[in-house]
Design a protein around this motif. Structure first.
Motif, PDB file in Angstrom:
ATOM      1  N   PHE A 227       0.828  -1.204   0.000  1.00 12.81           N
ATOM      2  CA  PHE A 227       0.000   0.000   0.000  1.00 12.81           C
ATOM      3  C   PHE A 227       0.869   1.264   0.000  1.00 12.81           C
ATOM      4  N   LEU A 228       1.904   1.272   0.836  1.00 11.74           N
ATOM      5  CA  LEU A 228       2.797   2.436   0.896  1.00 11.74           C
ATOM      6  C   LEU A 228       3.492   2.671  -0.446  1.00 11.74           C
ATOM      7  N   LEU A 229       3.916   1.582  -1.079  1.00 13.28           N
ATOM      8  CA  LEU A 229       4.596   1.710  -2.377  1.00 13.28           C
ATOM      9  C   LEU A 229       3.664   2.285  -3.439  1.00 13.28           C
ATOM     10  N   LYS A 308     -16.344   3.808   1.137  1.00 15.81           N
ATOM     11  CA  LYS A 308     -15.179   3.138   1.695  1.00 15.81           C
ATOM     12  C   LYS A 308     -13.918   3.971   1.436  1.00 15.81           C
ATOM     13  N   PRO A 309     -13.003   4.017   2.417  1.00 14.39           N
ATOM     14  CA  PRO A 309     -11.797   4.835   2.253  1.00 14.39           C
ATOM     15  C   PRO A 309     -11.014   4.529   0.983  1.00 14.39           C
ATOM     16  N   ILE A 310     -10.879   3.239   0.640  1.00 10.62           N
ATOM     17  CA  ILE A 310     -10.065   2.876  -0.522  1.00 10.62           C
ATOM     18  C   ILE A 310     -10.698   3.392  -1.812  1.00 10.62           C
ATOM     19  N   SER A 465      -4.149   4.953  -9.273  1.00  8.16           N
ATOM     20  CA  SER A 465      -5.547   4.584  -9.009  1.00  8.16           C
ATOM     21  C   SER A 465      -5.837   3.153  -9.461  1.00  8.16           C
ATOM     22  N   ILE A 466      -5.320   2.785 -10.631  1.00  7.98           N
ATOM     23  CA  ILE A 466      -5.523   1.423 -11.142  1.00  7.98           C
ATOM     24  C   ILE A 466      -4.877   0.397 -10.210  1.00  7.98           C
ATOM     25  N   LEU A 467      -3.665   0.692  -9.762  1.00  7.76           N
ATOM     26  CA  LEU A 467      -2.971  -0.219  -8.849  1.00  7.76           C
ATOM     27  C   LEU A 467      -3.714  -0.341  -7.521  1.00  7.76           C
ATOM     28  N   LEU A 468      -4.271   0.776  -7.038  1.00  8.73           N
ATOM     29  CA  LEU A 468      -5.058   0.726  -5.806  1.00  8.73           C
ATOM     30  C   LEU A 468      -6.302  -0.128  -5.987  1.00  8.73           C
ATOM     31  N   PHE A 469      -6.937  -0.026  -7.156  1.00  8.82           N
ATOM     32  CA  PHE A 469      -8.130  -0.827  -7.455  1.00  8.82           C
ATOM     33  C   PHE A 469      -7.779  -2.317  -7.447  1.00  8.82           C
ATOM     34  N   ILE A 470      -6.676  -2.678  -8.120  1.00  7.50           N
ATOM     35  CA  ILE A 470      -6.230  -4.078  -8.152  1.00  7.50           C
ATOM     36  C   ILE A 470      -5.852  -4.542  -6.749  1.00  7.50           C
ATOM     37  N   TYR A 471      -5.143  -3.694  -6.018  1.00  8.31           N
ATOM     38  CA  TYR A 471      -4.732  -3.998  -4.648  1.00  8.31           C
ATOM     39  C   TYR A 471      -5.944  -4.297  -3.771  1.00  8.31           C
ATOM     40  N   ASN A 472      -6.982  -3.481  -3.930  1.00  2.93           N
ATOM     41  CA  ASN A 472      -8.185  -3.659  -3.128  1.00  2.93           C
ATOM     42  C   ASN A 472      -8.885  -4.971  -3.472  1.00  2.93           C
ATOM     43  N   LYS A 473      -8.917  -5.321  -4.772  1.00  2.88           N
ATOM     44  CA  LYS A 473      -9.548  -6.567  -5.194  1.00  2.88           C
ATOM     45  C   LYS A 473      -8.793  -7.775  -4.646  1.00  2.88           C
ATOM     46  N   ARG A 474      -7.450  -7.692  -4.677  1.00  8.17           N
ATOM     47  CA  ARG A 474      -6.640  -8.820  -4.206  1.00  8.17           C
ATOM     48  C   ARG A 474      -6.686  -8.938  -2.686  1.00  8.17           C
ATOM     49  N   ALA A 475      -6.841  -7.764  -2.014  1.00  8.23           N
ATOM     50  CA  ALA A 475      -6.790  -7.766  -0.551  1.00  8.23           C
ATOM     51  C   ALA A 475      -8.086  -8.257   0.075  1.00  8.23           C
ATOM     52  N   VAL A 476      -9.179  -8.169  -0.700  1.00  4.07           N
ATOM     53  CA  VAL A 476     -10.480  -8.580  -0.152  1.00  4.07           C
ATOM     54  C   VAL A 476     -10.533 -10.078   0.059  1.00  4.07           C
TER      55      VAL A 476
END
Length: 476
Positions: A227-229, A308-310, A465-476
Protein backbone atom coordinates in the motif's frame (compact mmCIF):
# COMPACT_ATOMS: atom_id res chain seq x y z
CA UNK A 1 -21.38 23.30 25.08
CA UNK A 2 -20.79 26.67 23.41
CA UNK A 3 -17.83 27.25 21.12
CA UNK A 4 -16.32 29.63 23.69
CA UNK A 5 -16.44 27.00 26.41
CA UNK A 6 -14.96 24.41 24.04
CA UNK A 7 -12.04 26.70 23.28
CA UNK A 8 -11.45 27.47 26.96
CA UNK A 9 -10.95 23.81 27.88
CA UNK A 10 -7.45 23.77 26.39
CA UNK A 11 -4.40 24.64 28.52
CA UNK A 12 -2.08 27.52 27.68
CA UNK A 13 0.57 25.20 26.23
CA UNK A 14 -1.94 24.02 23.61
CA UNK A 15 -2.37 27.57 22.34
CA UNK A 16 1.36 28.32 22.49
CA UNK A 17 2.04 25.16 20.43
CA UNK A 18 -0.55 26.18 17.85
CA UNK A 19 0.92 29.68 17.64
CA UNK A 20 4.39 28.20 17.13
CA UNK A 21 2.91 26.06 14.34
CA UNK A 22 1.28 29.09 12.72
CA UNK A 23 4.55 31.02 12.51
CA UNK A 24 6.56 27.98 11.41
CA UNK A 25 4.09 27.29 8.57
CA UNK A 26 4.07 31.00 7.72
CA UNK A 27 7.84 30.91 7.27
CA UNK A 28 8.00 27.54 5.48
CA UNK A 29 5.24 28.13 2.94
CA UNK A 30 6.38 31.72 2.49
CA UNK A 31 9.67 30.27 1.29
CA UNK A 32 8.54 27.02 -0.35
CA UNK A 33 5.79 28.39 -2.61
CA UNK A 34 8.21 30.84 -4.26
CA UNK A 35 11.32 28.63 -4.16
CA UNK A 36 10.95 27.03 -7.61
CA UNK A 37 10.71 30.45 -9.24
CA UNK A 38 13.55 31.93 -7.15
CA UNK A 39 15.92 29.08 -7.98
CA UNK A 40 15.31 29.13 -11.74
CA UNK A 41 14.42 32.72 -12.63
CA UNK A 42 17.14 34.45 -14.68
CA UNK A 43 19.80 36.34 -12.73
CA UNK A 44 18.79 39.50 -14.61
CA UNK A 45 15.30 39.09 -13.11
CA UNK A 46 16.59 38.64 -9.55
CA UNK A 47 16.60 34.81 -9.47
CA UNK A 48 19.54 32.44 -9.10
CA UNK A 49 19.47 31.10 -12.65
CA UNK A 50 19.83 27.41 -11.72
CA UNK A 51 18.73 24.76 -14.21
CA UNK A 52 15.45 22.89 -13.77
CA UNK A 53 17.36 19.66 -13.06
CA UNK A 54 19.37 21.39 -10.32
CA UNK A 55 16.15 22.72 -8.82
CA UNK A 56 14.48 19.31 -8.85
CA UNK A 57 17.44 17.59 -7.20
CA UNK A 58 17.62 20.19 -4.42
CA UNK A 59 13.90 20.21 -3.71
CA UNK A 60 13.53 16.44 -3.90
CA UNK A 61 16.34 15.62 -1.45
CA UNK A 62 15.62 18.40 1.05
CA UNK A 63 11.87 17.83 1.27
CA UNK A 64 12.32 14.05 1.47
CA UNK A 65 14.57 14.55 4.51
CA UNK A 66 11.99 16.89 5.99
CA UNK A 67 9.52 13.97 6.08
CA UNK A 68 11.99 11.20 6.90
CA UNK A 69 13.88 12.75 9.81
CA UNK A 70 10.97 13.57 12.19
CA UNK A 71 11.04 10.01 13.49
CA UNK A 72 14.58 10.70 14.72
CA UNK A 73 13.59 14.21 15.84
CA UNK A 74 10.89 12.69 18.04
CA UNK A 75 13.39 10.36 19.67
CA UNK A 76 15.78 13.25 20.32
CA UNK A 77 12.98 15.35 21.83
CA UNK A 78 11.87 12.53 24.11
CA UNK A 79 15.43 12.16 25.35
CA UNK A 80 16.51 15.79 25.82
CA UNK A 81 13.19 17.58 26.35
CA UNK A 82 10.76 19.34 24.06
CA UNK A 83 11.75 22.89 24.97
CA UNK A 84 15.47 22.42 24.39
CA UNK A 85 14.93 20.71 21.06
CA UNK A 86 12.43 23.38 19.98
CA UNK A 87 15.07 26.02 20.67
CA UNK A 88 17.57 24.04 18.58
CA UNK A 89 14.98 23.68 15.81
CA UNK A 90 14.25 27.42 15.66
CA UNK A 91 17.94 28.37 15.67
CA UNK A 92 18.56 25.88 12.86
CA UNK A 93 15.56 27.11 10.87
CA UNK A 94 16.46 30.78 11.30
CA UNK A 95 20.05 30.10 10.22
CA UNK A 96 18.87 28.17 7.18
CA UNK A 97 16.36 30.80 6.03
CA UNK A 98 18.82 33.64 6.52
CA UNK A 99 21.54 31.80 4.60
CA UNK A 100 19.17 30.94 1.72
CA UNK A 101 18.61 34.65 1.13
CA UNK A 102 22.27 35.64 1.11
CA UNK A 103 24.03 32.76 -0.62
CA UNK A 104 23.81 32.43 -4.39
CA UNK A 105 25.94 29.43 -5.39
CA UNK A 106 24.24 26.07 -5.86
CA UNK A 107 26.16 24.25 -3.11
CA UNK A 108 25.62 26.93 -0.47
CA UNK A 109 21.90 27.37 -1.22
CA UNK A 110 21.48 23.58 -1.19
CA UNK A 111 23.24 23.35 2.20
CA UNK A 112 21.07 26.18 3.55
CA UNK A 113 17.89 24.43 2.42
CA UNK A 114 19.08 21.24 4.13
CA UNK A 115 19.40 23.25 7.36
CA UNK A 116 15.77 24.29 6.98
CA UNK A 117 14.78 20.65 6.42
CA UNK A 118 16.66 19.52 9.55
CA UNK A 119 15.12 22.29 11.64
CA UNK A 120 11.65 21.42 10.37
CA UNK A 121 12.22 17.73 11.12
CA UNK A 122 13.10 18.59 14.73
CA UNK A 123 10.04 20.82 15.05
CA UNK A 124 7.30 18.69 13.46
CA UNK A 125 7.03 15.76 15.91
CA UNK A 126 7.22 17.99 19.00
CA UNK A 127 4.28 20.18 18.05
CA UNK A 128 2.08 17.23 17.07
CA UNK A 129 3.02 15.49 20.33
CA UNK A 130 2.29 18.64 22.35
CA UNK A 131 -1.17 19.01 20.82
CA UNK A 132 -1.79 15.32 21.51
CA UNK A 133 -0.63 15.62 25.15
CA UNK A 134 -2.69 18.75 25.81
CA UNK A 135 -5.94 17.22 24.53
CA UNK A 136 -7.95 14.20 25.65
CA UNK A 137 -10.64 11.89 24.32
CA UNK A 138 -13.32 14.50 24.98
CA UNK A 139 -11.69 17.38 23.11
CA UNK A 140 -9.08 15.88 20.77
CA UNK A 141 -11.37 16.16 17.70
CA UNK A 142 -11.83 19.91 18.08
CA UNK A 143 -8.22 20.25 19.27
CA UNK A 144 -6.75 18.75 16.11
CA UNK A 145 -9.38 20.59 14.07
CA UNK A 146 -8.02 23.86 15.47
CA UNK A 147 -4.49 22.64 14.73
CA UNK A 148 -5.39 21.87 11.09
CA UNK A 149 -7.01 25.29 10.74
CA UNK A 150 -3.89 26.97 12.13
CA UNK A 151 -1.72 25.09 9.61
CA UNK A 152 -3.86 26.42 6.76
CA UNK A 153 -3.86 29.98 8.12
CA UNK A 154 -0.07 29.98 8.30
CA UNK A 155 0.07 28.34 4.88
CA UNK A 156 -2.05 31.16 3.44
CA UNK A 157 -0.35 34.14 5.12
CA UNK A 158 3.18 33.03 4.21
CA UNK A 159 2.78 32.95 0.40
CA UNK A 160 0.77 36.18 0.42
CA UNK A 161 3.47 38.00 2.41
CA UNK A 162 6.20 36.51 0.22
CA UNK A 163 4.43 37.69 -2.93
CA UNK A 164 4.47 41.27 -1.60
CA UNK A 165 8.08 41.20 -0.43
CA UNK A 166 9.66 39.63 -3.50
CA UNK A 167 8.39 42.56 -5.54
CA UNK A 168 10.88 44.66 -3.57
CA UNK A 169 13.74 42.15 -3.48
CA UNK A 170 13.97 38.38 -3.11
CA UNK A 171 16.16 38.73 -0.02
CA UNK A 172 13.25 40.21 1.94
CA UNK A 173 11.34 36.93 1.63
CA UNK A 174 14.08 35.13 3.54
CA UNK A 175 14.46 37.95 6.04
CA UNK A 176 10.72 37.63 6.73
CA UNK A 177 11.08 33.88 7.28
CA UNK A 178 14.01 34.43 9.64
CA UNK A 179 12.18 37.09 11.70
CA UNK A 180 9.04 34.96 11.98
CA UNK A 181 11.06 32.00 13.28
CA UNK A 182 13.00 34.21 15.72
CA UNK A 183 9.65 35.38 17.09
CA UNK A 184 8.94 31.74 17.94
CA UNK A 185 12.03 31.76 20.17
CA UNK A 186 10.39 34.53 22.23
CA UNK A 187 7.20 32.47 22.47
CA UNK A 188 9.19 29.58 23.93
CA UNK A 189 9.34 31.57 27.18
CA UNK A 190 5.62 30.79 27.61
CA UNK A 191 5.89 27.15 26.50
CA UNK A 192 5.49 24.64 29.33
CA UNK A 193 6.95 21.18 28.86
CA UNK A 194 4.12 18.59 28.75
CA UNK A 195 4.34 15.85 31.32
CA UNK A 196 5.87 12.63 30.06
CA UNK A 197 3.55 9.64 30.13
CA UNK A 198 6.54 7.33 30.32
CA UNK A 199 9.16 8.37 32.87
CA UNK A 200 11.66 5.71 31.83
CA UNK A 201 15.25 6.88 31.32
CA UNK A 202 15.61 5.36 27.86
CA UNK A 203 18.84 6.53 26.25
CA UNK A 204 18.92 8.00 22.78
CA UNK A 205 20.71 4.90 21.53
CA UNK A 206 17.97 2.69 22.99
CA UNK A 207 15.32 4.92 21.40
CA UNK A 208 16.97 4.53 18.01
CA UNK A 209 17.18 0.75 18.48
CA UNK A 210 13.46 0.72 19.31
CA UNK A 211 12.73 2.71 16.13
CA UNK A 212 14.71 0.18 14.07
CA UNK A 213 12.85 -2.74 15.68
CA UNK A 214 9.49 -1.07 14.98
CA UNK A 215 10.49 -0.39 11.40
CA UNK A 216 11.33 -4.07 10.89
CA UNK A 217 7.95 -5.05 12.35
CA UNK A 218 6.12 -2.74 9.97
CA UNK A 219 8.15 -3.73 6.90
CA UNK A 220 7.34 -7.41 7.50
CA UNK A 221 3.68 -6.65 6.77
CA UNK A 222 3.66 -7.15 2.98
CA UNK A 223 0.13 -5.83 2.50
CA UNK A 224 0.95 -2.57 4.28
CA UNK A 225 4.27 -2.15 2.47
CA UNK A 226 2.54 -2.69 -0.89
CA UNK A 227 0.00 0.00 0.00
CA UNK A 228 2.80 2.44 0.90
CA UNK A 229 4.60 1.71 -2.38
CA UNK A 230 1.45 2.35 -4.40
CA UNK A 231 0.84 5.64 -2.58
CA UNK A 232 4.25 6.85 -3.74
CA UNK A 233 2.54 7.59 -7.03
CA UNK A 234 -0.03 9.89 -5.47
CA UNK A 235 2.54 12.00 -3.64
CA UNK A 236 4.89 12.08 -6.63
CA UNK A 237 2.05 13.58 -8.65
CA UNK A 238 0.63 15.85 -5.94
CA UNK A 239 3.93 17.55 -5.06
CA UNK A 240 4.07 19.01 -8.57
CA UNK A 241 1.67 21.65 -7.26
CA UNK A 242 4.68 23.11 -5.41
CA UNK A 243 7.60 21.87 -7.52
CA UNK A 244 6.43 22.44 -11.09
CA UNK A 245 3.27 24.56 -11.25
CA UNK A 246 4.93 27.82 -10.04
CA UNK A 247 7.62 27.61 -12.74
CA UNK A 248 5.05 26.68 -15.41
CA UNK A 249 2.85 29.65 -14.47
CA UNK A 250 5.86 32.01 -14.47
CA UNK A 251 7.06 30.88 -17.88
CA UNK A 252 3.85 30.20 -19.78
CA UNK A 253 0.60 31.30 -18.17
CA UNK A 254 -1.06 34.65 -18.84
CA UNK A 255 -2.79 35.69 -15.61
CA UNK A 256 -3.53 39.26 -16.76
CA UNK A 257 -7.13 38.30 -17.56
CA UNK A 258 -7.67 37.10 -13.99
CA UNK A 259 -6.07 40.27 -12.63
CA UNK A 260 -8.29 42.51 -14.78
CA UNK A 261 -11.40 40.59 -13.68
CA UNK A 262 -10.74 41.37 -10.00
CA UNK A 263 -12.13 44.45 -8.23
CA UNK A 264 -9.46 47.09 -7.64
CA UNK A 265 -9.28 46.24 -3.92
CA UNK A 266 -8.48 42.61 -4.67
CA UNK A 267 -6.04 43.62 -7.40
CA UNK A 268 -4.06 45.53 -4.78
CA UNK A 269 -4.27 42.66 -2.28
CA UNK A 270 -3.53 39.68 -4.53
CA UNK A 271 -2.07 41.02 -7.75
CA UNK A 272 1.09 42.77 -8.84
CA UNK A 273 2.18 44.80 -11.84
CA UNK A 274 5.14 43.55 -13.89
CA UNK A 275 6.38 45.40 -16.97
CA UNK A 276 3.18 47.43 -16.92
CA UNK A 277 0.91 44.37 -16.94
CA UNK A 278 -1.22 43.26 -13.99
CA UNK A 279 -0.68 39.61 -13.00
CA UNK A 280 -1.49 37.15 -10.22
CA UNK A 281 1.77 35.75 -8.74
CA UNK A 282 2.14 31.95 -9.01
CA UNK A 283 2.49 31.52 -5.23
CA UNK A 284 -1.06 32.87 -4.84
CA UNK A 285 -2.40 30.78 -7.71
CA UNK A 286 -1.20 27.58 -6.01
CA UNK A 287 -2.89 28.72 -2.79
CA UNK A 288 -6.29 28.19 -4.43
CA UNK A 289 -6.46 24.52 -3.32
CA UNK A 290 -5.88 25.54 0.31
CA UNK A 291 -8.76 28.03 0.17
CA UNK A 292 -10.97 25.46 -1.56
CA UNK A 293 -10.21 22.88 1.12
CA UNK A 294 -10.96 25.34 3.92
CA UNK A 295 -14.33 26.09 2.31
CA UNK A 296 -15.43 22.57 1.36
CA UNK A 297 -13.58 19.94 3.42
CA UNK A 298 -16.32 19.48 6.02
CA UNK A 299 -18.98 19.19 3.29
CA UNK A 300 -16.87 16.67 1.35
CA UNK A 301 -16.10 14.65 4.47
CA UNK A 302 -19.79 14.44 5.29
CA UNK A 303 -20.69 13.39 1.74
CA UNK A 304 -17.99 10.71 1.60
CA UNK A 305 -18.51 9.21 5.06
CA UNK A 306 -20.58 6.35 3.55
CA UNK A 307 -17.91 5.64 0.90
CA UNK A 308 -15.18 3.14 1.69
CA UNK A 309 -11.80 4.84 2.25
CA UNK A 310 -10.06 2.88 -0.52
CA UNK A 311 -12.73 3.85 -3.10
CA UNK A 312 -12.59 7.46 -1.97
CA UNK A 313 -8.80 7.42 -2.45
CA UNK A 314 -9.07 5.82 -5.91
CA UNK A 315 -11.47 8.45 -7.22
CA UNK A 316 -9.74 11.25 -5.31
CA UNK A 317 -6.39 10.45 -6.94
CA UNK A 318 -8.11 10.39 -10.33
CA UNK A 319 -9.51 13.82 -9.48
CA UNK A 320 -6.01 15.16 -8.77
CA UNK A 321 -4.84 13.68 -12.09
CA UNK A 322 -7.76 15.34 -13.88
CA UNK A 323 -6.84 18.67 -12.29
CA UNK A 324 -3.27 18.46 -13.58
CA UNK A 325 -4.51 17.41 -17.04
CA UNK A 326 -6.74 20.48 -17.17
CA UNK A 327 -3.70 22.74 -16.79
CA UNK A 328 -2.37 21.66 -20.20
CA UNK A 329 -5.25 23.05 -22.26
CA UNK A 330 -4.11 26.63 -22.80
CA UNK A 331 -1.97 29.54 -21.59
CA UNK A 332 -4.97 31.27 -19.99
CA UNK A 333 -4.88 31.73 -16.23
CA UNK A 334 -8.39 30.32 -15.88
CA UNK A 335 -7.12 26.86 -16.85
CA UNK A 336 -4.81 26.90 -13.82
CA UNK A 337 -7.64 28.12 -11.58
CA UNK A 338 -9.99 25.37 -12.76
CA UNK A 339 -7.22 22.77 -12.62
CA UNK A 340 -6.27 23.62 -9.04
CA UNK A 341 -9.91 23.62 -7.90
CA UNK A 342 -10.48 20.16 -9.45
CA UNK A 343 -7.21 19.04 -7.85
CA UNK A 344 -8.38 20.33 -4.46
CA UNK A 345 -11.57 18.26 -4.55
CA UNK A 346 -9.48 15.22 -5.44
CA UNK A 347 -7.22 15.93 -2.50
CA UNK A 348 -10.20 16.27 -0.15
CA UNK A 349 -11.49 12.86 -1.27
CA UNK A 350 -8.14 11.09 -0.96
CA UNK A 351 -5.68 12.59 1.51
CA UNK A 352 -7.83 12.55 4.69
CA UNK A 353 -8.89 8.94 4.02
CA UNK A 354 -5.32 7.59 4.00
CA UNK A 355 -4.98 7.67 7.79
CA UNK A 356 -8.47 6.21 8.15
CA UNK A 357 -7.59 3.33 5.82
CA UNK A 358 -4.32 2.60 7.62
CA UNK A 359 -6.23 2.51 10.90
CA UNK A 360 -8.51 -0.17 9.43
CA UNK A 361 -5.84 -2.47 7.97
CA UNK A 362 -3.33 -2.21 10.83
CA UNK A 363 -3.36 -4.83 13.59
CA UNK A 364 -5.49 -3.46 16.43
CA UNK A 365 -2.57 -3.41 18.86
CA UNK A 366 -0.27 -1.64 16.38
CA UNK A 367 -2.47 1.12 14.93
CA UNK A 368 -0.38 3.96 16.36
CA UNK A 369 2.83 2.31 15.15
CA UNK A 370 1.50 1.91 11.60
CA UNK A 371 0.20 5.49 11.57
CA UNK A 372 3.70 6.67 12.36
CA UNK A 373 4.99 5.17 9.10
CA UNK A 374 2.37 6.76 6.85
CA UNK A 375 4.96 9.48 6.15
CA UNK A 376 7.16 7.10 4.14
CA UNK A 377 5.33 7.51 0.79
CA UNK A 378 5.20 11.27 1.39
CA UNK A 379 9.00 11.34 1.77
CA UNK A 380 9.48 9.05 -1.21
CA UNK A 381 7.00 11.04 -3.30
CA UNK A 382 8.88 14.25 -2.53
CA UNK A 383 12.18 12.70 -3.59
CA UNK A 384 10.88 11.10 -6.80
CA UNK A 385 8.62 14.06 -7.52
CA UNK A 386 11.49 16.51 -7.20
CA UNK A 387 13.78 14.53 -9.47
CA UNK A 388 11.04 14.01 -12.07
CA UNK A 389 9.97 17.64 -11.90
CA UNK A 390 13.42 18.95 -12.72
CA UNK A 391 14.30 16.45 -15.44
CA UNK A 392 10.89 16.30 -17.12
CA UNK A 393 10.46 20.06 -17.09
CA UNK A 394 13.86 20.49 -18.72
CA UNK A 395 12.85 18.00 -21.43
CA UNK A 396 9.20 18.88 -21.97
CA UNK A 397 8.43 22.40 -20.80
CA UNK A 398 11.39 24.74 -20.27
CA UNK A 399 10.71 27.91 -22.26
CA UNK A 400 14.33 28.95 -22.40
CA UNK A 401 15.53 25.59 -23.73
CA UNK A 402 12.82 25.80 -26.39
CA UNK A 403 13.87 29.36 -27.23
CA UNK A 404 17.49 28.33 -27.70
CA UNK A 405 16.42 25.48 -29.97
CA UNK A 406 14.19 27.83 -31.99
CA UNK A 407 17.01 30.35 -32.40
CA UNK A 408 19.59 27.71 -33.31
CA UNK A 409 17.39 26.26 -36.06
CA UNK A 410 17.09 29.74 -37.56
CA UNK A 411 20.78 30.52 -36.98
CA UNK A 412 19.99 33.57 -34.83
CA UNK A 413 22.97 34.29 -32.59
CA UNK A 414 23.70 36.69 -29.75
CA UNK A 415 26.75 37.60 -27.67
CA UNK A 416 27.94 35.23 -24.88
CA UNK A 417 26.81 37.77 -22.27
CA UNK A 418 23.23 37.60 -23.57
CA UNK A 419 23.33 33.82 -24.13
CA UNK A 420 24.36 33.20 -20.51
CA UNK A 421 21.25 34.86 -19.05
CA UNK A 422 17.80 33.54 -19.95
CA UNK A 423 16.11 36.85 -19.27
CA UNK A 424 18.47 38.84 -21.49
CA UNK A 425 18.22 36.18 -24.20
CA UNK A 426 14.41 36.34 -24.26
CA UNK A 427 14.42 40.14 -24.50
CA UNK A 428 17.01 40.04 -27.30
CA UNK A 429 14.92 37.47 -29.18
CA UNK A 430 11.82 39.66 -28.83
CA UNK A 431 13.67 42.60 -30.33
CA UNK A 432 15.28 40.55 -33.11
CA UNK A 433 11.97 38.95 -34.11
CA UNK A 434 9.95 42.13 -33.50
CA UNK A 435 7.53 40.37 -31.17
CA UNK A 436 5.98 41.18 -27.82
CA UNK A 437 6.50 38.87 -24.86
CA UNK A 438 3.00 37.45 -25.32
CA UNK A 439 3.54 36.82 -29.03
CA UNK A 440 6.85 35.00 -28.50
CA UNK A 441 5.37 32.94 -25.65
CA UNK A 442 2.41 31.96 -27.85
CA UNK A 443 4.70 30.99 -30.72
CA UNK A 444 6.86 28.75 -28.50
CA UNK A 445 3.81 27.27 -26.73
CA UNK A 446 2.19 26.32 -30.04
CA UNK A 447 5.38 24.84 -31.49
CA UNK A 448 6.67 22.90 -28.45
CA UNK A 449 3.47 22.13 -26.47
CA UNK A 450 4.92 22.46 -22.93
CA UNK A 451 1.62 21.33 -21.38
CA UNK A 452 2.55 17.75 -22.25
CA UNK A 453 4.23 17.50 -18.85
CA UNK A 454 0.84 17.51 -17.12
CA UNK A 455 -0.25 14.41 -19.03
CA UNK A 456 2.83 12.60 -17.72
CA UNK A 457 2.07 13.42 -14.10
CA UNK A 458 -1.64 12.73 -14.61
CA UNK A 459 -0.67 9.32 -16.02
CA UNK A 460 1.26 8.59 -12.81
CA UNK A 461 -1.92 9.36 -10.87
CA UNK A 462 -4.08 7.22 -13.17
CA UNK A 463 -1.70 4.26 -12.81
CA UNK A 464 -1.73 4.75 -9.03
CA UNK A 465 -5.55 4.58 -9.01
CA UNK A 466 -5.52 1.42 -11.14
CA UNK A 467 -2.97 -0.22 -8.85
CA UNK A 468 -5.06 0.73 -5.81
CA UNK A 469 -8.13 -0.83 -7.46
CA UNK A 470 -6.23 -4.08 -8.15
CA UNK A 471 -4.73 -4.00 -4.65
CA UNK A 472 -8.19 -3.66 -3.13
CA UNK A 473 -9.55 -6.57 -5.19
CA UNK A 474 -6.64 -8.82 -4.21
CA UNK A 475 -6.79 -7.77 -0.55
CA UNK A 476 -10.48 -8.58 -0.15
Amino acid sequence: MSNTKKVNIFPRTFWIANTLELFERWAYYGMFTVLSVYLTDPVSSGGLGFTQSQRGLMQGIATALLYLLPILGGAIADRYGYKKVLLSAFLTLASGYFAMGYFSTYATVFASFLLVAIGGALFKPIIVATVSKTTNEKNDTIGFGIFYMIVNIGGFIGPWAASRLREIDWVYVFIMCTIVILFNILLLWFYKEPKKEDESDESLADSLKRIIRNTIIVLKDGKFVLFLLIMLGMWTMYMQLFFTVPVYITQWVDTSGLYNALPSVLQSAFGSVKDGVGIIPPELMINIPALTIIAFQLIMSNMLKVVKPILSMIFGILGIALGFSFMSFSMAGITIVMGTIILAFGEMASSPRIQEYIGRIAPKDKVALYMGYSFLPVAGGNLIGGLLSGNLYASLSDKYIFLRDYLNVRDIKFSPEINNDNGLLFKAAMENMEMTKEQLNTLLFAQYNPGTIWYVFAAIGAVTSILLFIYNKRAV
